[in-house]
Design a protein around this motif. Structure first.
Motif, PDB file in Angstrom:
ATOM      1  N   PRO A   4       0.830  -1.217   0.000  1.00  0.00           N
ATOM      2  CA  PRO A   4       0.000   0.000   0.000  1.00  0.00           C
ATOM      3  C   PRO A   4       0.857   1.257   0.000  1.00  0.00           C
ATOM      4  CG  PRO A   4      -0.033  -1.049   2.163  1.00  0.00           C
ATOM      5  CD  PRO A   4       0.647  -2.018   1.244  1.00  0.00           C
ATOM      6  N   GLN A   5       0.460   2.217  -0.823  1.00  0.00           N
ATOM      7  CA  GLN A   5       1.195   3.477  -0.916  1.00  0.00           C
ATOM      8  C   GLN A   5       0.892   4.348   0.308  1.00  0.00           C
ATOM      9  OE1 GLN A   5       3.414   4.384  -3.278  1.00  0.00           O
ATOM     10  NE2 GLN A   5       3.176   2.339  -4.167  1.00  0.00           N
ATOM     11  N   PRO A   6       1.928   4.981   0.872  1.00  0.00           N
ATOM     12  CA  PRO A   6       1.685   5.880   2.006  1.00  0.00           C
ATOM     13  C   PRO A   6       0.840   7.064   1.559  1.00  0.00           C
ATOM     14  CG  PRO A   6       3.930   6.144   1.183  1.00  0.00           C
ATOM     15  CD  PRO A   6       3.340   4.945   0.480  1.00  0.00           C
ATOM     16  N   PRO A   7       0.022   7.587   2.438  1.00  0.00           N
ATOM     17  CA  PRO A   7      -0.820   8.739   2.059  1.00  0.00           C
ATOM     18  C   PRO A   7       0.044   9.944   1.685  1.00  0.00           C
ATOM     19  CG  PRO A   7      -0.854   8.379   4.442  1.00  0.00           C
ATOM     20  CD  PRO A   7      -0.162   7.192   3.850  1.00  0.00           C
ATOM     21  N   LYS A   8      -0.438  10.692   0.744  1.00  0.00           N
ATOM     22  CA  LYS A   8       0.313  11.872   0.305  1.00  0.00           C
ATOM     23  C   LYS A   8       0.281  12.958   1.376  1.00  0.00           C
ATOM     24  CE  LYS A   8      -0.612  11.226  -4.630  1.00  0.00           C
ATOM     25  NZ  LYS A   8      -1.224  11.839  -5.849  1.00  0.00           N
ATOM     26  N   LYS A   9       1.374  13.683   1.452  1.00  0.00           N
ATOM     27  CA  LYS A   9       1.423  14.807   2.376  1.00  0.00           C
ATOM     28  C   LYS A   9       0.526  15.934   1.865  1.00  0.00           C
ATOM     29  CE  LYS A   9       6.117  13.823   3.993  1.00  0.00           C
ATOM     30  NZ  LYS A   9       7.500  14.346   4.148  1.00  0.00           N
ATOM     31  N   LEU A  10       0.005  16.694   2.811  1.00  0.00           N
ATOM     32  CA  LEU A  10      -0.949  17.743   2.470  1.00  0.00           C
ATOM     33  C   LEU A  10      -0.389  18.718   1.437  1.00  0.00           C
ATOM     34  CD1 LEU A  10      -3.606  19.300   2.944  1.00  0.00           C
ATOM     35  CD2 LEU A  10      -2.447  20.506   4.799  1.00  0.00           C
ATOM     36  N   LEU A  11       0.830  19.200   1.645  1.00  0.00           N
ATOM     37  CA  LEU A  11       1.385  20.200   0.744  1.00  0.00           C
ATOM     38  C   LEU A  11       1.627  19.633  -0.652  1.00  0.00           C
ATOM     39  CD1 LEU A  11       3.854  22.111   3.100  1.00  0.00           C
ATOM     40  CD2 LEU A  11       1.516  22.720   2.440  1.00  0.00           C
ATOM     41  N   ASP A  12       1.915  18.338  -0.731  1.00  0.00           N
ATOM     42  CA  ASP A  12       2.065  17.706  -2.048  1.00  0.00           C
ATOM     43  C   ASP A  12       0.734  17.694  -2.792  1.00  0.00           C
ATOM     44  OD1 ASP A  12       4.756  17.241  -1.652  1.00  0.00           O
ATOM     45  OD2 ASP A  12       4.460  15.225  -0.839  1.00  0.00           O
ATOM     46  N   VAL A  13      -0.345  17.451  -2.048  1.00  0.00           N
ATOM     47  CA  VAL A  13      -1.678  17.472  -2.654  1.00  0.00           C
ATOM     48  C   VAL A  13      -2.021  18.892  -3.104  1.00  0.00           C
ATOM     49  CG1 VAL A  13      -4.130  17.022  -2.290  1.00  0.00           C
ATOM     50  CG2 VAL A  13      -2.419  15.515  -1.253  1.00  0.00           C
ATOM     51  N   VAL A  14      -1.653  19.880  -2.286  1.00  0.00           N
ATOM     52  CA  VAL A  14      -1.897  21.278  -2.652  1.00  0.00           C
ATOM     53  C   VAL A  14      -1.203  21.590  -3.974  1.00  0.00           C
ATOM     54  CG1 VAL A  14      -1.524  23.682  -2.003  1.00  0.00           C
ATOM     55  CG2 VAL A  14      -2.220  22.026  -0.265  1.00  0.00           C
ATOM     56  N   ARG A  15       0.042  21.182  -4.096  1.00  0.00           N
ATOM     57  CA  ARG A  15       0.799  21.423  -5.335  1.00  0.00           C
ATOM     58  C   ARG A  15       0.112  20.763  -6.534  1.00  0.00           C
ATOM     59  NH1 ARG A  15       5.154  20.445  -1.727  1.00  0.00           N
ATOM     60  NH2 ARG A  15       6.415  22.346  -1.372  1.00  0.00           N
ATOM     61  N   VAL A  17      -3.066  20.054  -6.963  1.00  0.00           N
ATOM     62  CA  VAL A  17      -4.305  20.756  -7.323  1.00  0.00           C
ATOM     63  C   VAL A  17      -3.983  22.083  -8.007  1.00  0.00           C
ATOM     64  CG1 VAL A  17      -6.434  21.783  -6.437  1.00  0.00           C
ATOM     65  CG2 VAL A  17      -5.567  19.650  -5.447  1.00  0.00           C
ATOM     66  N   ILE A  18      -2.969  22.788  -7.517  1.00  0.00           N
ATOM     67  CA  ILE A  18      -2.569  24.058  -8.122  1.00  0.00           C
ATOM     68  C   ILE A  18      -2.147  23.841  -9.572  1.00  0.00           C
ATOM     69  CG2 ILE A  18      -0.763  25.833  -8.113  1.00  0.00           C
ATOM     70  CD1 ILE A  18      -0.901  25.821  -5.063  1.00  0.00           C
ATOM     71  N   ARG A  19      -1.367  22.799  -9.802  1.00  0.00           N
ATOM     72  CA  ARG A  19      -0.884  22.534 -11.156  1.00  0.00           C
ATOM     73  C   ARG A  19      -2.006  22.024 -12.056  1.00  0.00           C
ATOM     74  NH1 ARG A  19       5.108  19.939  -9.638  1.00  0.00           N
ATOM     75  NH2 ARG A  19       5.731  21.716  -8.337  1.00  0.00           N
ATOM     76  N   LEU A  20      -2.936  21.302 -11.464  1.00  0.00           N
ATOM     77  CA  LEU A  20      -4.090  20.837 -12.233  1.00  0.00           C
ATOM     78  C   LEU A  20      -4.905  22.014 -12.752  1.00  0.00           C
ATOM     79  CD1 LEU A  20      -5.740  18.300 -13.119  1.00  0.00           C
ATOM     80  CD2 LEU A  20      -7.045  18.563 -10.997  1.00  0.00           C
ATOM     81  N   LYS A  21      -4.937  23.076 -11.953  1.00  0.00           N
ATOM     82  CA  LYS A  21      -5.692  24.272 -12.334  1.00  0.00           C
ATOM     83  C   LYS A  21      -4.839  25.261 -13.135  1.00  0.00           C
ATOM     84  CE  LYS A  21      -9.110  24.146  -8.616  1.00  0.00           C
ATOM     85  NZ  LYS A  21     -10.262  24.155  -9.543  1.00  0.00           N
ATOM     86  N   TYR A  23      -2.240  27.074 -12.342  1.00  0.00           N
ATOM     87  CA  TYR A  23      -1.815  28.310 -11.700  1.00  0.00           C
ATOM     88  C   TYR A  23      -0.320  28.504 -11.965  1.00  0.00           C
ATOM     89  CZ  TYR A  23      -6.184  28.769  -9.020  1.00  0.00           C
ATOM     90  OH  TYR A  23      -7.499  28.922  -8.647  1.00  0.00           O
ATOM     91  N   SER A  24       0.140  29.736 -11.898  1.00  0.00           N
ATOM     92  CA  SER A  24       1.554  30.023 -12.146  1.00  0.00           C
ATOM     93  C   SER A  24       2.417  29.474 -11.017  1.00  0.00           C
ATOM     94  CB  SER A  24       1.772  31.533 -12.262  1.00  0.00           C
ATOM     95  OG  SER A  24       1.584  32.158 -11.000  1.00  0.00           O
ATOM     96  N   TYR A  25       3.687  29.312 -11.314  1.00  0.00           N
ATOM     97  CA  TYR A  25       4.623  28.808 -10.298  1.00  0.00           C
ATOM     98  C   TYR A  25       4.733  29.794  -9.147  1.00  0.00           C
ATOM     99  CZ  TYR A  25       8.823  26.949  -8.103  1.00  0.00           C
ATOM    100  OH  TYR A  25       9.721  26.438  -7.188  1.00  0.00           O
ATOM    101  N   ARG A  26       4.655  31.084  -9.464  1.00  0.00           N
ATOM    102  CA  ARG A  26       4.725  32.091  -8.402  1.00  0.00           C
ATOM    103  C   ARG A  26       3.541  31.949  -7.443  1.00  0.00           C
ATOM    104  NH1 ARG A  26       5.180  38.373  -9.919  1.00  0.00           N
ATOM    105  NH2 ARG A  26       7.251  37.655 -10.521  1.00  0.00           N
ATOM    106  N   THR A  27       2.350  31.733  -7.987  1.00  0.00           N
ATOM    107  CA  THR A  27       1.172  31.528  -7.147  1.00  0.00           C
ATOM    108  C   THR A  27       1.341  30.269  -6.299  1.00  0.00           C
ATOM    109  OG1 THR A  27      -0.253  32.622  -8.766  1.00  0.00           O
ATOM    110  CG2 THR A  27      -1.335  31.200  -7.152  1.00  0.00           C
ATOM    111  N   GLU A  28       1.882  29.234  -6.899  1.00  0.00           N
ATOM    112  CA  GLU A  28       2.127  27.991  -6.162  1.00  0.00           C
ATOM    113  C   GLU A  28       3.035  28.239  -4.957  1.00  0.00           C
ATOM    114  OE1 GLU A  28       4.728  23.940  -6.876  1.00  0.00           O
ATOM    115  OE2 GLU A  28       3.434  24.608  -8.514  1.00  0.00           O
ATOM    116  N   GLN A  29       4.121  28.929  -5.177  1.00  0.00           N
ATOM    117  CA  GLN A  29       5.051  29.229  -4.082  1.00  0.00           C
ATOM    118  C   GLN A  29       4.373  30.051  -2.993  1.00  0.00           C
ATOM    119  OE1 GLN A  29       8.141  31.019  -6.672  1.00  0.00           O
ATOM    120  NE2 GLN A  29       9.554  29.599  -5.695  1.00  0.00           N
TER     121      GLN A  29
END
Length: 324
Positions: A4-15, A17-21, A23-29
């Motif tokens: 089983p894969q370990p659950p993803k860290k919250l900030l990785d999930v945030v990244r 979703v940001i990239r899915l939408k 958003y610019s790299y600056r907004t991501e940071q």
């Protein structure tokens, strides 16, 4: 048996979703940084256990203890609303109306045409060309540096500004006075691009959808930046070594020195030239709707502020002292 894969860290999930939408790299940071600060402020409590009271407490801390500007406080709010609504899928209701900080109404600094000329006279090369476009075309600094070859239309004397702040394309004038130096600059940029190709480089960043649709476009001339960086850098998302656009800090530092040498006694930033562009157009008799469209603003109210800084004295009122 599959491990089983370990659950993803919250900030990785945030990244993700940001990239899915897209958003610019600056907004991501920026969003990642504000979410980190929010979690640290609340001693790393799980965000699902928190909500509007904790967000309000954090924003109050920024305003009272951090003494941040209202725009900074609202930026933090946007990041946290993105976390709850888009990542955690938790609807907080219409909280922006009462959590959003009220920004003070300040009149923008506007240069006179003579002051613009004095400052530009102390600039040379690429930096001079960029500042001329900020004033001559009403561009934001990021818009000027994000220009690609295909967005320059010499025949129609215009720029096509894409992926703007409001995510809507717009057209703005290409001043005739910069066309010759711009063409000379582009000739040098093309030679640089050809050298990069011969060295095995020459690719440029493309948004994910475009890179997938046109897999070889990143090496084509028309997709290159008008103002390429002086050096290569590694794309933080893909890890590919590319020549990005010229850094904003380089332009800002060069402008600061030019203002100092010009002896113009005003607080001048790159954005001051955009303010001056709008004000001078209104002074020349262009209607406010036209100026609004050239600036790429959705609401005419935000453009109305320039009517308050037109060269007419305080609200156009004649001082009683001058009647004596």
């Amino acid at each position: 048996m599959n491990t089983p894969q370990p659950p993803k860290k919250l900030l990785d999930v945030v990244r993700e979703v940001i990239r899915l939408k897209h958003y610019s790299y600056r907004t991501e940071q920026t969003y990642i940084d504000w979410i980190k600060r929010y979690l640290r402020f609340h001693n790393k409590r799980p965000p699902r256990e928190m909500g509007v009271p904790e967000i309000q407490e954090f924003l109050t801390h920024l305003a009272v203890e951090g003494q941040v500007a209202a725009s900074t406080q609202n930026q933090a709010l946007s990041a946290l609303l993105f976390l709850y609504r888009n990542v955690l899928q938790i609807e907080l209701g219409n909280v922006r109306d009462f959590l959003k900080a009220k920004r003070p109404k300040r009149l923008p600094t506007v240069l006179t045409p003579e002051e613009v000329q004095k400052i530009i006279q102390h600039l040379t090369g690429v930096e001079r060309l960029v500042i001329q476009l900020l004033y001559g075309s009403g561009l934001r600094l990021a818009e000027a540096l994000n220009l690609r070859i295909k967005d320059v239309d010499f025949a129609q004397h215009q720029f096509i500004i894409r992926d703007t702040k409001g995510n809507e394309d717009r057209v703005t004038p290409l001043p005739q006075s910069v066309q010759a130096p711009l063409q000379i600059h582009l000739k040098s940029a093309r030679q640089l691009h050809q050298q990069d190709l011969e060295r095995g480089y020459g690719s440029v960043y493309l948004p994910f959808a475009l890179a997938r649709k046109y897999p070889k476009a990143d090496h084509e001339w028309i997709w290159q930046y008008v103002f390429p960086s002086y050096s290569f850098s590694q794309d933080p998302r893909s890890g590919v070594t590319q020549r990005h656009y010229l850094s904003e800090s380089k332009i800002q530092k060069t402008l600061k020195n030019a203002v100092r040498q010009s002896t113009v006694e005003k607080r001048v930033s790159c954005h001051t030239f955009r303010h001056s562009f709008a004000t001078h157009l209104l002074q020349s008799g262009y209607d406010i709707r036209t100026v609004q469209e050239l600036l790429g603003r959705k609401d005419v109210k935000t453009t109305m502020i320039y009517t308050h800084v037109l060269n007419r004295g305080g609200r156009g009122v004649q001082s009683p002292l001058d009647r004596l």
